[in-house]
Motif scaffolding. Structure first.
Motif: not given
Length: 172
Positions: A111-114, A123-128, A130-139
């Protein structure tokens, strides 16, 4: 030179790197030029490097030695891996042909890049936390990771009561 100009002199007295004969410098090994001021590189850097003014070689990434004749891994793996059969075997936190790229754990959950060891989210993905990218917005995430293409597949399909778009994402 001399009182009657019968003696020939050489430019800069051959800079101490040659002998003046009939007004022409005869340079010793390792020096060249009209006045023997140019240091020559060993073996002309084997054609695999740049000869510096001081007579040393700056070798290409895959060569080393005073004349660039010794093969090595690219940039000697930057000290971040082992060179085995002229190929870098990088330490766990690095990758690339010369071990110059810092890697991220869990491949950014797709859900992102290093970026040099830290996560950058799409874009549209949130960093949690734990520093990991997670998808939270519409789904919401159903499995541990969400493929990048499912973000595009899900966009515009999340109207009303639509549930499953694919096996990884469930639209809300």
């Amino acid at each position: 030179g001399g009182e009657d100009c019968s003696q020939s002199t050489c430019l800069n007295n051959c800079n101490g790197h040659g002998v003046c004969e009939a007004g022409v410098c005869k340079c010793v090994a390792g020096f060249a030029g009209y006045d023997c001021s140019i240091a020559k590189c060993p073996n002309d850097c084997s054609g695999l490097g740049q000869c510096n003014q001081d007579g040393t070689c700056t070798c290409v990434a895959t060569r080393t030695g005073v004349d660039c004749s010794v093969e090595q891994c690219p940039y000697d793996c930057n000290g971040r891996g082992q060179c085995v059969d002229l190929a870098c075997h990088c330490n766990a936190e690095y990758s690339g042909v010369d071990c110059s790229v810092r890697t991220c754990d869990n491949d950014c959950n797709n859900a992102g890049w290093c970026n040099d060891g830290s996560f950058e989210c799409f874009p549209g993905v949130v960093k949690g936390k734990d520093g990991q990218c997670t998808i939270q917005s519409l789904y919401r995430q159903v499995e541990a990771s969400c493929a990048v293409d499912c973000v595009n597949q899900c966009m515009g399909k999340c109207g009303g009561d639509t549930n499953s778009v694919d096996s990884q994402v469930e639209c809300l």
